[in-house]
Scaffold this motif. Structure first.
Motif, PDB file in Angstrom:
ATOM      1  N   LYS A 262       0.827  -1.209   0.000  1.00 30.37           N
ATOM      2  CA  LYS A 262       0.000   0.000   0.000  1.00 30.37           C
ATOM      3  C   LYS A 262       0.860   1.258   0.000  1.00 30.37           C
ATOM      4  CE  LYS A 262      -4.191  -1.687   2.348  1.00 30.37           C
ATOM      5  NZ  LYS A 262      -5.001  -1.540   3.587  1.00 30.37           N
ATOM      6  N   GLN A 263       1.952   1.222   0.761  1.00 24.68           N
ATOM      7  CA  GLN A 263       2.819   2.388   0.830  1.00 24.68           C
ATOM      8  C   GLN A 263       3.448   2.688  -0.530  1.00 24.68           C
ATOM      9  OE1 GLN A 263       6.386   2.986   0.767  1.00 24.68           O
ATOM     10  NE2 GLN A 263       5.998   5.124   1.263  1.00 24.68           N
ATOM     11  N   ILE A 264       3.912   1.642  -1.221  1.00 22.70           N
ATOM     12  CA  ILE A 264       4.543   1.832  -2.529  1.00 22.70           C
ATOM     13  C   ILE A 264       3.522   2.306  -3.557  1.00 22.70           C
ATOM     14  CG2 ILE A 264       5.724   0.664  -4.426  1.00 22.70           C
ATOM     15  CD1 ILE A 264       6.905  -1.243  -2.269  1.00 22.70           C
ATOM     16  N   VAL A 265       2.362   1.656  -3.594  1.00 19.77           N
ATOM     17  CA  VAL A 265       1.323   2.043  -4.551  1.00 19.77           C
ATOM     18  C   VAL A 265       0.880   3.485  -4.306  1.00 19.77           C
ATOM     19  CG1 VAL A 265      -1.022   1.559  -5.349  1.00 19.77           C
ATOM     20  CG2 VAL A 265       0.539  -0.335  -4.881  1.00 19.77           C
ATOM     21  N   GLY A 266       0.724   3.850  -3.033  1.00 22.32           N
ATOM     22  CA  GLY A 266       0.327   5.208  -2.702  1.00 22.32           C
ATOM     23  C   GLY A 266       1.387   6.240  -3.040  1.00 22.32           C
ATOM     24  N   PHE A 267       2.645   5.816  -3.063  1.00 20.34           N
ATOM     25  CA  PHE A 267       3.759   6.721  -3.362  1.00 20.34           C
ATOM     26  C   PHE A 267       3.719   7.176  -4.814  1.00 20.34           C
ATOM     27  CE2 PHE A 267       8.152   8.073  -3.807  1.00 20.34           C
ATOM     28  CZ  PHE A 267       8.500   8.527  -2.545  1.00 20.34           C
ATOM     29  N   TYR A 268       3.157   6.338  -5.702  1.00 22.59           N
ATOM     30  CA  TYR A 268       3.112   6.628  -7.132  1.00 22.59           C
ATOM     31  C   TYR A 268       1.668   6.622  -7.619  1.00 22.59           C
ATOM     32  CZ  TYR A 268       8.142   5.751  -7.019  1.00 22.59           C
ATOM     33  OH  TYR A 268       9.483   5.811  -6.736  1.00 22.59           O
ATOM     34  N   PRO A 269       0.925   7.692  -7.387  1.00 27.20           N
ATOM     35  CA  PRO A 269      -0.511   7.709  -7.716  1.00 27.20           C
ATOM     36  C   PRO A 269      -0.817   7.597  -9.199  1.00 27.20           C
ATOM     37  CG  PRO A 269       0.242   9.908  -7.087  1.00 27.20           C
ATOM     38  CD  PRO A 269       1.359   8.969  -6.770  1.00 27.20           C
ATOM     39  N   ASP A 270       0.152   7.858 -10.068  1.00 31.28           N
ATOM     40  CA  ASP A 270      -0.102   7.804 -11.507  1.00 31.28           C
ATOM     41  C   ASP A 270       0.328   6.487 -12.137  1.00 31.28           C
ATOM     42  OD1 ASP A 270      -1.095  10.431 -11.475  1.00 31.28           O
ATOM     43  OD2 ASP A 270       0.923  11.264 -11.685  1.00 31.28           O
ATOM     44  N   MET A 271       0.756   5.528 -11.321  1.00 27.60           N
ATOM     45  CA  MET A 271       1.190   4.237 -11.843  1.00 27.60           C
ATOM     46  C   MET A 271       0.256   3.129 -11.390  1.00 27.60           C
ATOM     47  SD  MET A 271       5.342   4.434 -11.265  1.00 27.60           S
ATOM     48  CE  MET A 271       5.500   2.660 -11.422  1.00 27.60           C
ATOM     49  N   ARG A 272       0.185   2.076 -12.218  1.00 25.45           N
ATOM     50  CA  ARG A 272      -0.476   0.840 -11.823  1.00 25.45           C
ATOM     51  C   ARG A 272       0.615  -0.204 -11.577  1.00 25.45           C
ATOM     52  NH1 ARG A 272      -4.246  -1.156 -16.044  1.00 25.45           N
ATOM     53  NH2 ARG A 272      -5.503  -2.073 -14.374  1.00 25.45           N
ATOM     54  N   PHE A 273       0.263  -1.275 -10.881  1.00 24.57           N
ATOM     55  CA  PHE A 273       1.272  -2.260 -10.491  1.00 24.57           C
ATOM     56  C   PHE A 273       0.796  -3.684 -10.753  1.00 24.57           C
ATOM     57  CE2 PHE A 273       2.463   1.483  -8.161  1.00 24.57           C
ATOM     58  CZ  PHE A 273       3.849   1.436  -8.141  1.00 24.57           C
ATOM     59  N   ALA A 274       1.742  -4.512 -11.188  1.00 21.75           N
ATOM     60  CA  ALA A 274       1.547  -5.956 -11.231  1.00 21.75           C
ATOM     61  C   ALA A 274       2.164  -6.540  -9.960  1.00 21.75           C
ATOM     62  CB  ALA A 274       2.218  -6.553 -12.467  1.00 21.75           C
ATOM     63  N   LEU A 275       1.445  -7.440  -9.292  1.00 21.02           N
ATOM     64  CA  LEU A 275       1.923  -8.067  -8.064  1.00 21.02           C
ATOM     65  C   LEU A 275       2.336  -9.502  -8.362  1.00 21.02           C
ATOM     66  CD1 LEU A 275      -0.870  -6.872  -5.566  1.00 21.02           C
ATOM     67  CD2 LEU A 275       1.187  -5.652  -6.322  1.00 21.02           C
ATOM     68  N   VAL A 276       3.506  -9.901  -7.848  1.00 19.11           N
ATOM     69  CA  VAL A 276       4.019 -11.254  -8.076  1.00 19.11           C
ATOM     70  C   VAL A 276       4.353 -11.887  -6.731  1.00 19.11           C
ATOM     71  CG1 VAL A 276       5.688 -12.659  -9.346  1.00 19.11           C
ATOM     72  CG2 VAL A 276       5.068 -10.384 -10.216  1.00 19.11           C
ATOM     73  N   GLY A 277       3.837 -13.100  -6.503  1.00 15.69           N
ATOM     74  CA  GLY A 277       4.100 -13.782  -5.242  1.00 15.69           C
ATOM     75  C   GLY A 277       3.943 -15.283  -5.381  1.00 15.69           C
ATOM     76  N   ASP A 278       3.770 -15.959  -4.250  1.00 19.33           N
ATOM     77  CA  ASP A 278       3.579 -17.406  -4.251  1.00 19.33           C
ATOM     78  C   ASP A 278       2.549 -17.758  -3.192  1.00 19.33           C
ATOM     79  OD1 ASP A 278       5.094 -18.611  -1.679  1.00 19.33           O
ATOM     80  OD2 ASP A 278       6.193 -16.878  -2.434  1.00 19.33           O
ATOM     81  N   ASP A 279       2.240 -19.038  -3.091  1.00 24.44           N
ATOM     82  CA  ASP A 279       1.153 -19.465  -2.199  1.00 24.44           C
ATOM     83  C   ASP A 279       1.654 -20.072  -0.896  1.00 24.44           C
ATOM     84  OD1 ASP A 279       2.220 -21.768  -3.307  1.00 24.44           O
ATOM     85  OD2 ASP A 279       0.300 -22.810  -3.410  1.00 24.44           O
ATOM     86  N   THR A 280       2.914 -19.804  -0.507  1.00 23.93           N
ATOM     87  CA  THR A 280       3.439 -20.443   0.696  1.00 23.93           C
ATOM     88  C   THR A 280       3.331 -19.568   1.937  1.00 23.93           C
ATOM     89  OG1 THR A 280       5.712 -19.652   0.347  1.00 23.93           O
ATOM     90  CG2 THR A 280       5.094 -21.746  -0.697  1.00 23.93           C
ATOM     91  N   GLN A 281       3.164 -18.248   1.763  1.00 23.50           N
ATOM     92  CA  GLN A 281       3.217 -17.350   2.920  1.00 23.50           C
ATOM     93  C   GLN A 281       2.135 -16.274   2.876  1.00 23.50           C
ATOM     94  OE1 GLN A 281       7.311 -15.988   2.909  1.00 23.50           O
ATOM     95  NE2 GLN A 281       7.993 -17.764   4.071  1.00 23.50           N
ATOM     96  N   GLY A 282       0.958 -16.653   2.418  1.00 25.08           N
ATOM     97  CA  GLY A 282      -0.182 -15.749   2.502  1.00 25.08           C
ATOM     98  C   GLY A 282      -0.266 -14.688   1.429  1.00 25.08           C
ATOM     99  N   ASP A 283       0.444 -14.849   0.303  1.00 22.44           N
ATOM    100  CA  ASP A 283       0.416 -13.805  -0.721  1.00 22.44           C
ATOM    101  C   ASP A 283      -0.953 -13.655  -1.371  1.00 22.44           C
ATOM    102  OD1 ASP A 283       3.047 -13.417  -0.166  1.00 22.44           O
ATOM    103  OD2 ASP A 283       3.829 -14.187  -2.047  1.00 22.44           O
ATOM    104  N   VAL A 284      -1.681 -14.758  -1.536  1.00 24.34           N
ATOM    105  CA  VAL A 284      -2.988 -14.674  -2.194  1.00 24.34           C
ATOM    106  C   VAL A 284      -3.927 -13.779  -1.401  1.00 24.34           C
ATOM    107  CG1 VAL A 284      -4.987 -15.965  -3.026  1.00 24.34           C
ATOM    108  CG2 VAL A 284      -2.702 -16.962  -3.226  1.00 24.34           C
ATOM    109  N   THR A 285      -4.006 -14.024  -0.094  1.00 23.59           N
ATOM    110  CA  THR A 285      -4.896 -13.212   0.738  1.00 23.59           C
ATOM    111  C   THR A 285      -4.371 -11.783   0.884  1.00 23.59           C
ATOM    112  OG1 THR A 285      -3.789 -14.116   2.704  1.00 23.59           O
ATOM    113  CG2 THR A 285      -5.838 -15.159   2.024  1.00 23.59           C
ATOM    114  N   ALA A 286      -3.061 -11.619   0.981  1.00 25.30           N
ATOM    115  CA  ALA A 286      -2.480 -10.268   1.083  1.00 25.30           C
ATOM    116  C   ALA A 286      -2.772  -9.469  -0.180  1.00 25.30           C
ATOM    117  CB  ALA A 286      -0.980 -10.355   1.334  1.00 25.30           C
TER     118      ALA A 286
END
Length: 364
Positions: A262-286
């Motif tokens: 949230k902090q990073i996304v909020g830092f750049y209000p004119d950009m969109r982001f792709a999120l990359v993670g895995d399913d071992t440590q709660g990334d899906v729910t996060a």
């Protein structure tokens, strides 16, 4: 117990980042000798890593950051380290601080004094390009570096053995991560062709940011790993943990990630982001929580399925929420298989998706 309790105070900067109006940079003051991850025997690997933990934090150290304004004037800011030795510069940039057309690494200087006199160290700050519309925020453990962590004590111990006994270049990268991340990042700009000092670090067409519950002590280890494996460099948001289970376990993992993203996304209000993670440590729910809270800001979500277990009820609900928001989501065991998802994803509404697919397929 610190190995060098009387060593001179040193500042260890982490990667920073800035926009046209704001700059964020973290560093840490430690009484330690500078130790980089160089090649050597097993004892050298163990010694280097332990020195990053067996260090004495310096509280109350005055640190000055100097940065050069677009008109050539040196602007200074001061901050004081906290009880854990951390110092944070989160500053507004006065006047106009335009961004270059493409991303680049800029350099600021950190100044302090220790028993040996006045000291100075350069720190790198990522400045996304003015024409940059898409950034990437990625997890680290089991997303780009294999840990095999499933939360069991045996898995956690095995990963710490790897950390202690293996140099970064010996660690195993997630298969096809270099190709996949190279495609997401786009063109990589050659530092040899750049005159700007900060571009001694290669910048990619799309900026990368990394969030993880790994401790800040592993910053240089992770940088060395990414350099060795040809993965993109970018600012990291890590945690202040010691040698304990929570460092690499799932405890509080999701909350830290949500806040950091949230902090990073909020830092750049004119950009969109792709999120990359895995399913071992709660990334899906996060990621689901972030997508719900930052509507319209998440362009796509990539989840590498590293665990054999099916998704939990919470993860199933998060996946449904992400899809209901119209965010393209890929969930697969290998980045190699992600090319079909990339083909169907219009990440920024122009030719980026096609370029990414072509890059991935050409590398097969």
């Amino acid at each position: 117990m610190p190995i060098f309790p009387t060593a001179p105070a040193q500042i260890h900067p982490f990667f920073g980042y800035r926009s046209e109006t704001r700059l964020m940079l973290r560093a840490r003051a430690l009484r330690s000798r500078r130790n980089e991850h160089n090649t050597g025997g097993r004892w050298q690997a163990i010694r280097t890593l332990m020195l990053h933990y067996a260090s004495h934090e310096v509280k109350g150290l005055d640190v000055r950051m100097d940065l050069e304004s677009p008109d050539g004037e040196v602007v200074s800011h001061r901050a004081v380290t906290d009880k854990e030795g951390y110092v944070v510069f989160d500053i507004g940039l006065p006047g106009e601080w335009p961004l270059a057309d493409r991303p680049r690494w800029e350099v600021v200087e950190l100044h302090w004094e220790n028993d040996e006199g006045a000291q100075c160290v350069p720190a790198h700050v990522l400045a996304p390009g003015a024409e940059t519309h898409l950034g990437v925020i990625s997890d680290i453990d089991d997303t780009i570096i294999e840990t095999g962590i499933t939360g069991s004590p045996r898995a956690l111990l095995r990963n710490w053995r790897r950390l202690l006994a293996q140099h970064p270049e010996e660690r195993i990268a997630v298969p096809h991560a270099d190709t996949f991340y190279g495609a997401l990042g786009g063109a990589r700009f050659d530092p040899e062709e750049a005159s700007h000092l900060g571009e001694s670090l290669p910048a990619t067409q799309r900026p990368f940011f990394f969030v993880s519950s790994s401790p800040w002590n592993l910053f240089s280890y992770l940088v060395a790993f990414k350099k060795a494996k040809g993965l993109p460099l970018g600012p990291m948001v890590l945690r202040d943990w010691g040698l304990n289970r929570e460092t690499f376990g799932s405890s509080s993992h999701g909350g830290h990630k949500v806040d950091a993203i949230k902090q990073i996304v909020g830092f750049y209000p004119d950009m969109r982001f792709a999120l990359v993670g895995d399913d071992t440590q709660g990334d899906v729910t996060a990621f689901g929580e972030v997508a719900e809270a930052m509507r319209g800001r998440i362009a796509a979500i990539f989840i590498r399925k590293a665990a054999a277990d099916p998704l939990s009820p919470e993860e199933v609900a998060a996946k449904a929420s992400i899809e209901a928001l119209g965010i393209p989501m890929w969930l697969g065991p290998s980045y190699d298989a992600g090319k079909q998802f990339l083909r169907a994803t219009g990440l920024v509404g122009d030719k980026d998706a096609k370029d990414i697919v072509d890059t991935v397929e050409e590398a097969q």
